[in-house]
Design an enzyme around this catalytic site. Structure first.
Site, PDB file in Angstrom:
ATOM      1  N   TYR A  55      49.161  79.397  25.317  1.00 12.78           N
ATOM      2  CA  TYR A  55      48.708  80.944  25.787  1.00 12.78           C
ATOM      3  C   TYR A  55      49.664  81.456  26.356  1.00 12.78           C
ATOM      4  O   TYR A  55      50.766  80.987  27.053  1.00 12.78           O
ATOM      5  CB  TYR A  55      47.161  80.658  26.340  1.00 12.78           C
ATOM      6  CG  TYR A  55      46.882  80.331  27.531  1.00 12.78           C
ATOM      7  CD1 TYR A  55      47.671  79.419  28.519  1.00 12.78           C
ATOM      8  CD2 TYR A  55      45.540  79.892  27.871  1.00 12.78           C
ATOM      9  CE1 TYR A  55      47.486  79.020  29.875  1.00 12.78           C
ATOM     10  CE2 TYR A  55      45.305  79.148  29.157  1.00 12.78           C
ATOM     11  CZ  TYR A  55      46.023  78.676  29.933  1.00 12.78           C
ATOM     12  OH  TYR A  55      45.804  78.049  31.018  1.00 12.78           O
ATOM     13  N   GLU A  56      49.187  82.909  26.656  1.00  7.16           N
ATOM     14  CA  GLU A  56      50.168  83.858  27.437  1.00  7.16           C
ATOM     15  C   GLU A  56      51.755  83.783  26.547  1.00  7.16           C
ATOM     16  O   GLU A  56      52.543  84.205  27.150  1.00  7.16           O
ATOM     17  CB  GLU A  56      50.373  83.529  28.871  1.00  7.16           C
ATOM     18  CG  GLU A  56      49.178  83.458  29.448  1.00  7.16           C
ATOM     19  CD  GLU A  56      48.920  84.981  29.718  1.00  7.16           C
ATOM     20  OE1 GLU A  56      49.219  85.884  29.314  1.00  7.16           O
ATOM     21  OE2 GLU A  56      47.619  85.051  30.108  1.00  7.16           O
ATOM     22  N   GLY A  57      51.402  83.632  25.210  1.00  9.19           N
ATOM     23  CA  GLY A  57      52.756  83.738  24.492  1.00  9.19           C
ATOM     24  C   GLY A  57      53.145  82.317  24.406  1.00  9.19           C
ATOM     25  O   GLY A  57      53.704  81.672  25.137  1.00  9.19           O
TER      26      GLY A  57
END
Length: 592
Positions: A441-443
């Protein structure tokens, strides 16, 4: 599993002895009167206590119970609401928030340590205040003064929480594909309609209100990412007097059933003409959202580091107590049937790898946090610009490399436990499950690598890289002779990274596939080199004190292990980069 103990001694060493933060703070007007070494120590001590005593005990029970969904409402596991109240009453949600809106006003270098302690104690719990702090960052930087005054005080107080609603079922990394719409209203508000998935903290029972930051499109917005705006959409509308009013037109359609962080609610959020207010200007949503992304991505890296720290604490305690076989060179514990496994070379290899990666990661995350503080508080435009550029360069490394190393560290901890590492009651398998999301997550880490290689290296023509490399070269050039065992291999590693960067810049001109083909291994080489810089800095701070304190002797021994056994990994990674992209395209899609 060992009880969690905050690594306060190492945190103080990094902040006070390696980076000498009190000198930095004294030169930054926004921090000079807010924080000093003594105040920082008191804050970290208290954060360590609440993490160990109130949050850590809920880690396993939260995983066993998980969040539950019932007709749109989400209930956190038993004890979470009470612990969150204690956490909020201590002011910890707003530790990095501006004092004018009720926050503590602490620098990122301090809040980063608090984030690590909370995430080590209980990663699921830590997602809620981290998301709130991130939402506050965007509101503070981009919202109108009216919105700041209405929402920030209660968010910093922990009475209200925050979420960020980006992802849609068809639009993950490519946010330009989002379809959520926002219709302007006569009173200046907007009606937001659409569905978002993977929304951490989108619905729960920890706070009385949840403030959603939602990416959406205006009716006349241009296509792609340039047509995205950001909207503040509260779960419960707020009256003019600040009191809560009626429920907004939004709901949680379901929660995900996940591999890990089961006590963190991951929601499908439906907005059905929900009332919201624009943050910043129309079609400037990505810029407003990315204000918090540098902080959030560093925060995710710290979440990974936190799992590695917890894994190490448990593994080293187990290794000291578990008796198996005799030491290869003799029998130090002859009165017992076997020796503790910490005497065995392979166990030591794993423990030292964990220790080296954790402590290197803590120093590196603190270094990036310091750049964020300089970028925010410095009145020197040159220093501020330099810090901003370093943050841009190093953020994808902080997110990706820290979490990649965290998975390795939790796996080593699991291996040290042997069969017990696969059994739930010992706690190690939960760390492996929980840490995995930090790489996603968050890229995803692949996207972070592409950001580094494509945008930050090739996109700047290597200028951002040279900023970092010149700092390391300056350090090694001015280091004393007794640091040569560290500065010489560090210089060699920078030579390798120089060569690799030049290779990437050259090959990218003729073949765009080279950037993506090289990006993951390139980031790894950069990460190991950055950690080597951190270890050289730590060795400098410890040198000369090793005879007086075991802490410093351990620091120097771990530094030597890092340079001898971990930094050489860059050579095989460099060879992979230079192998080029050709082998990736030898198969047609049907041949996979």
């Amino acid at each position: 599993m060992a009880d969690y103990k905050a690594p306060l001694r190492d945190m103080r060493f990094v902040l006070n002895e390696v980076f000498q933060v009190s000198r930095l703070w004294a030169g930054l007007p926004g921090l000079a009167e807010a924080i000093d070494e003594e105040t920082a120590a008191a804050i970290l001590d208290e954060a360590g206590k609440i993490s160990a005593n109130d949050i850590a005990p809920l880690r396993r029970s939260g995983d066993e119970q998980g969040c539950s969904w019932n007709n749109g409402s989400v209930t956190a596991p038993e004890g979470f609401a009470q612990a969150y109240q204690v956490f909020a009453e201590g002011g910890w949600v707003g530790v990095g928030g501006e004092a004018q809106y009720g926050g503590m006003g602490m620098p990122k270098a301090i809040s980063a340590q608090v984030e690590e302690m909370v995430a080590s104690a209980n990663l699921s719990f830590g997602t809620y205040p981290m998301l709130t702090a991130g939402a506050c960052l965007s509101i503070k930087a981009h919202a109108s003064e009216e919105l700041k005054e209405r929402y920030l005080p209660n968010m910093y107080a922990g009475t209200w929480s925050g979420s960020m609603c980006l992802t849609e079922a068809h639009a993950g990394t490519d946010l330009g594909l989002i379809r959520t719409k926002a219709e302007p209203q006569a009173d200046g508000s907007y009606k937001v309609s659409g569905s978002k998935i993977f929304i951490s903290g989108g619905e729960h029972d920890l706070t009385e209100n949840i403030i959603h930051l939602v990416l959406a499109r205006l009716p006349d917005a241009p296509a792609g990412p340039k047509g995205i705006s950001l909207f503040l959409v509260p779960k419960v509308l707020v009256n003019a007097d600040g009191a809560l009013g009626e429920r907004n037109s939004l709901s949680c359609g379901s929660i995900e059933h996940k591999m890990g962080i089961k006590a963190s609610a991951t929601c499908v959020m439906n907005f059905d003409g929900a009332t919201g207010w624009i943050v910043d200007a129309p079609n400037k949503g990505l810029a407003a959202m990315f204000t918090m992304m540098n902080y959030e991505r560093l925060g995710v890296g710290i979440q990974g580091l936190a799992q590695g720290e917890r894994s190490y604490q448990s593994a080293v305690e187990y290794a000291r107590e578990r008796l198996q076989s005799r030491a290869p060179g003799g029998a130090p514990g002859t009165e017992k049937a076997a020796d503790p496994i910490i005497v065995h070379p392979d166990v030591r290899r794993m423990l030292l790898t964990m220790k080296a990666l954790n402590e290197g990661g803590r120093a590196f995350s603190s270094y990036v946090a310091l750049q964020l503080d300089i970028a925010k508080y410095s009145e020197d435009p040159t220093a501020r610009t330099r810090a901003q550029e370093l943050v841009a360069l190093l953020t994808p490394i902080a997110k990706s490399f820290l979490t990649d190393m965290a998975l390795e560290t939790t796996l080593h901890g699991q291996m040290i436990f042997g069969g017990h590492g696969y059994i739930r009651e010992w706690g190690q398998e939960q760390l492996v499950r929980d840490v995995r999301i930090t790489q996603i997550y968050e890229g995803t880490n692949g996207i972070q690598s592409l950001d580094l290689a494509g945008r930050k290296i090739v996109g700047s023509g290597g200028a951002l890289y040279r900023l970092f490399a010149s700092e390391v070269r300056n350090f090694t050039a001015n280091a004393s002779a007794d640091l040569g065992e560290f500065t010489q291999p560090l210089n060699a590693a920078v030579d390798t990274l120089d060569e690799l960067t030049a290779w990437l810049l050259d090959r990218a001109q003729g073949n765009p596939n080279e950037i993506g083909a090289a990006s993951v291994e390139y980031l790894q080489v950069f990460g190991y080199t950055a950690y080597a810089y951190m270890w050289a800095l730590m060795a400098k701070a410890a040198m000369g004190q090793q005879g007086e304190d075991d802490f410093y002797a351990g620091k120097l021994g771990t530094a030597r292990f890092y340079f001898a056994r971990l930094l050489p990994r860059i050579h095989s990674l460099s060879a992979s980069v230079k192998a080029g992209s050709e082998s990736l395209y030898l198969l047609d899609a049907a041949q996979f």
